[in-house]
Design a protein around this motif. Structure first.
Motif, PDB file in Angstrom:
ATOM      1  N   THR A   7       0.844  -1.190   0.000  1.00 35.81           N
ATOM      2  CA  THR A   7       0.000   0.000   0.000  1.00 35.81           C
ATOM      3  C   THR A   7       0.880   1.240   0.000  1.00 35.81           C
ATOM      4  N   MET A   8       0.251   2.375   0.022  1.00 32.34           N
ATOM      5  CA  MET A   8       0.939   3.665   0.121  1.00 32.34           C
ATOM      6  C   MET A   8       0.418   4.382   1.368  1.00 32.34           C
ATOM      7  N   THR A   9       1.139   5.392   1.783  1.00 34.93           N
ATOM      8  CA  THR A   9       0.697   6.149   2.956  1.00 34.93           C
ATOM      9  C   THR A   9      -0.571   6.928   2.671  1.00 34.93           C
ATOM     10  N   ALA A  10      -0.843   7.191   1.390  1.00 36.47           N
ATOM     11  CA  ALA A  10      -2.076   7.873   0.973  1.00 36.47           C
ATOM     12  C   ALA A  10      -2.410   7.423  -0.444  1.00 36.47           C
ATOM     13  N   PRO A  11      -3.682   7.287  -0.771  1.00 43.02           N
ATOM     14  CA  PRO A  11      -4.049   6.861  -2.124  1.00 43.02           C
ATOM     15  C   PRO A  11      -3.513   7.786  -3.231  1.00 43.02           C
ATOM     16  N   GLN A  12      -3.370   9.063  -2.927  1.00 45.56           N
ATOM     17  CA  GLN A  12      -2.887  10.027  -3.921  1.00 45.56           C
ATOM     18  C   GLN A  12      -1.366  10.201  -3.882  1.00 45.56           C
ATOM     19  N   CYS A  13      -0.652   9.296  -3.266  1.00 42.90           N
ATOM     20  CA  CYS A  13       0.801   9.422  -3.102  1.00 42.90           C
ATOM     21  C   CYS A  13       1.478   9.664  -4.456  1.00 42.90           C
ATOM     22  N   PRO A  14       2.168  10.801  -4.610  1.00 43.48           N
ATOM     23  CA  PRO A  14       2.818  11.091  -5.885  1.00 43.48           C
ATOM     24  C   PRO A  14       4.014  10.174  -6.174  1.00 43.48           C
ATOM     25  N   MET A  15       4.481   9.464  -5.171  1.00 36.67           N
ATOM     26  CA  MET A  15       5.639   8.586  -5.336  1.00 36.67           C
ATOM     27  C   MET A  15       5.247   7.123  -5.537  1.00 36.67           C
ATOM     28  N   SER A  16       3.963   6.836  -5.711  1.00 32.67           N
ATOM     29  CA  SER A  16       3.523   5.444  -5.768  1.00 32.67           C
ATOM     30  C   SER A  16       4.173   4.678  -6.918  1.00 32.67           C
ATOM     31  N   GLY A  17       4.234   5.258  -8.103  1.00 33.38           N
ATOM     32  CA  GLY A  17       4.870   4.576  -9.235  1.00 33.38           C
ATOM     33  C   GLY A  17       6.324   4.257  -8.954  1.00 33.38           C
ATOM     34  N   TYR A  18       7.022   5.226  -8.395  1.00 31.03           N
ATOM     35  CA  TYR A  18       8.435   5.042  -8.050  1.00 31.03           C
ATOM     36  C   TYR A  18       8.603   3.933  -7.009  1.00 31.03           C
ATOM     37  N   LEU A  19       7.794   3.964  -5.960  1.00 30.84           N
ATOM     38  CA  LEU A  19       7.925   2.964  -4.900  1.00 30.84           C
ATOM     39  C   LEU A  19       7.584   1.557  -5.398  1.00 30.84           C
ATOM     40  N   LEU A  20       6.571   1.439  -6.230  1.00 33.38           N
ATOM     41  CA  LEU A  20       6.216   0.134  -6.790  1.00 33.38           C
ATOM     42  C   LEU A  20       7.363  -0.410  -7.651  1.00 33.38           C
ATOM     43  N   GLN A  21       7.953   0.452  -8.445  1.00 34.36           N
ATOM     44  CA  GLN A  21       9.082   0.055  -9.290  1.00 34.36           C
ATOM     45  C   GLN A  21      10.283  -0.354  -8.435  1.00 34.36           C
ATOM     46  N   GLN A  22      10.583   0.417  -7.411  1.00 31.94           N
ATOM     47  CA  GLN A  22      11.708   0.093  -6.530  1.00 31.94           C
ATOM     48  C   GLN A  22      11.466  -1.224  -5.795  1.00 31.94           C
ATOM     49  N   ARG A  46      11.847 -15.687 -10.104  1.00 37.74           N
ATOM     50  CA  ARG A  46      11.598 -15.778 -11.541  1.00 37.74           C
ATOM     51  C   ARG A  46      10.761 -14.598 -12.012  1.00 37.74           C
ATOM     52  N   ASN A  47       9.607 -14.392 -11.398  1.00 28.01           N
ATOM     53  CA  ASN A  47       8.701 -13.302 -11.755  1.00 28.01           C
ATOM     54  C   ASN A  47       8.294 -12.556 -10.491  1.00 28.01           C
ATOM     55  N   VAL A  48       8.047 -11.253 -10.657  1.00 31.12           N
ATOM     56  CA  VAL A  48       7.610 -10.423  -9.533  1.00 31.12           C
ATOM     57  C   VAL A  48       6.366  -9.662  -9.934  1.00 31.12           C
ATOM     58  N   LYS A  49       5.389  -9.672  -9.036  1.00 31.26           N
ATOM     59  CA  LYS A  49       4.181  -8.875  -9.219  1.00 31.26           C
ATOM     60  C   LYS A  49       3.969  -8.099  -7.928  1.00 31.26           C
ATOM     61  N   VAL A  50       3.808  -6.796  -8.039  1.00 32.48           N
ATOM     62  CA  VAL A  50       3.528  -5.969  -6.873  1.00 32.48           C
ATOM     63  C   VAL A  50       2.108  -5.434  -7.037  1.00 32.48           C
ATOM     64  N   ASP A  51       1.224  -5.899  -6.164  1.00 34.22           N
ATOM     65  CA  ASP A  51      -0.175  -5.456  -6.178  1.00 34.22           C
ATOM     66  C   ASP A  51      -0.336  -4.269  -5.245  1.00 34.22           C
ATOM     67  N   LEU A  52      -0.847  -3.172  -5.769  1.00 32.01           N
ATOM     68  CA  LEU A  52      -1.125  -1.987  -4.964  1.00 32.01           C
ATOM     69  C   LEU A  52      -2.528  -2.117  -4.388  1.00 32.01           C
ATOM     70  N   VAL A  53      -2.622  -2.096  -3.071  1.00 34.58           N
ATOM     71  CA  VAL A  53      -3.907  -2.237  -2.384  1.00 34.58           C
ATOM     72  C   VAL A  53      -4.087  -1.085  -1.396  1.00 34.58           C
ATOM     73  N   PHE A  54      -5.333  -0.802  -1.059  1.00 35.03           N
ATOM     74  CA  PHE A  54      -5.610   0.256  -0.084  1.00 35.03           C
ATOM     75  C   PHE A  54      -6.551  -0.203   1.014  1.00 35.03           C
ATOM     76  N   ASP A  55      -6.696  -1.518   1.136  1.00 32.43           N
ATOM     77  CA  ASP A  55      -7.553  -2.065   2.179  1.00 32.43           C
ATOM     78  C   ASP A  55      -6.765  -3.119   2.942  1.00 32.43           C
ATOM     79  N   PRO A  56      -6.515  -2.905   4.214  1.00 33.82           N
ATOM     80  CA  PRO A  56      -6.970  -1.777   5.021  1.00 33.82           C
ATOM     81  C   PRO A  56      -6.143  -0.528   4.727  1.00 33.82           C
ATOM     82  N   PRO A  57      -6.721   0.640   4.955  1.00 32.24           N
ATOM     83  CA  PRO A  57      -5.968   1.875   4.745  1.00 32.24           C
ATOM     84  C   PRO A  57      -4.770   1.945   5.689  1.00 32.24           C
ATOM     85  N   TRP A  58      -3.672   2.475   5.162  1.00 22.45           N
ATOM     86  CA  TRP A  58      -2.468   2.639   5.983  1.00 22.45           C
ATOM     87  C   TRP A  58      -2.712   3.742   7.005  1.00 22.45           C
TER      88      TRP A  58
END
Length: 116
Positions: A45-60, A72-84
């Motif tokens: 998740t992110m600290t806020a749904p509108q986090c401007p750094m979300s793309g960067y953090l997901l990539q990192q 072999r493969n990596v998938k990062v699922d962005l979720v907001f439930d429960p809220p951080w």
């Protein structure tokens, strides 16, 4: 077989650029699933749904997990439930970042919170 702790260790190298705490200790990692074939899925998740750094953090996060031997493969699922929320941050991380100390704050004379 890849161990969950190996993935979490790799994710500890990923820091939120706005907060000097890694994404694991910040409480942004909600889960890690690893298959026998080396496929890793991270729920994050992110600290806020509108986090401007979300793309960067997901990539990192994805790049960090790829450094683990056997992945072999990596998938990062962005979720907001429960809220951080800030209570999800590990206390040790707050202390090492200098945000929290072991000593209670000294009341300032004249501070409204010290008046009876």
């Amino acid at each position: 077989m890849i161990e969950q702790e190996q993935v979490l260790d790799a994710l500890r190298a990923v820091y939120d650029p706005e907060i000097p705490i890694n994404v694991v200790d910040l409480g942004l990692i909600y889960g890690v699933e690893i298959t026998a074939d080396g496929d890793v899925t991270v729920r994050m998740t992110m600290t806020a749904p509108q986090c401007p750094m979300s793309g960067y953090l997901l990539q990192q996060a994805e790049q960090g997990v790829r450094t683990v031997a056997g992945v072999r493969n990596v998938k990062v699922d962005l979720v907001f439930d429960p809220p951080w929320e800030p209570s999800m941050i590990k206390e040790d991380a707050l202390k090492s970042a200098g945000i929290l100390t072991d000593t209670p704050a000294n009341p300032v004379e004249g501070d409204c919170s010290t008046e009876k």
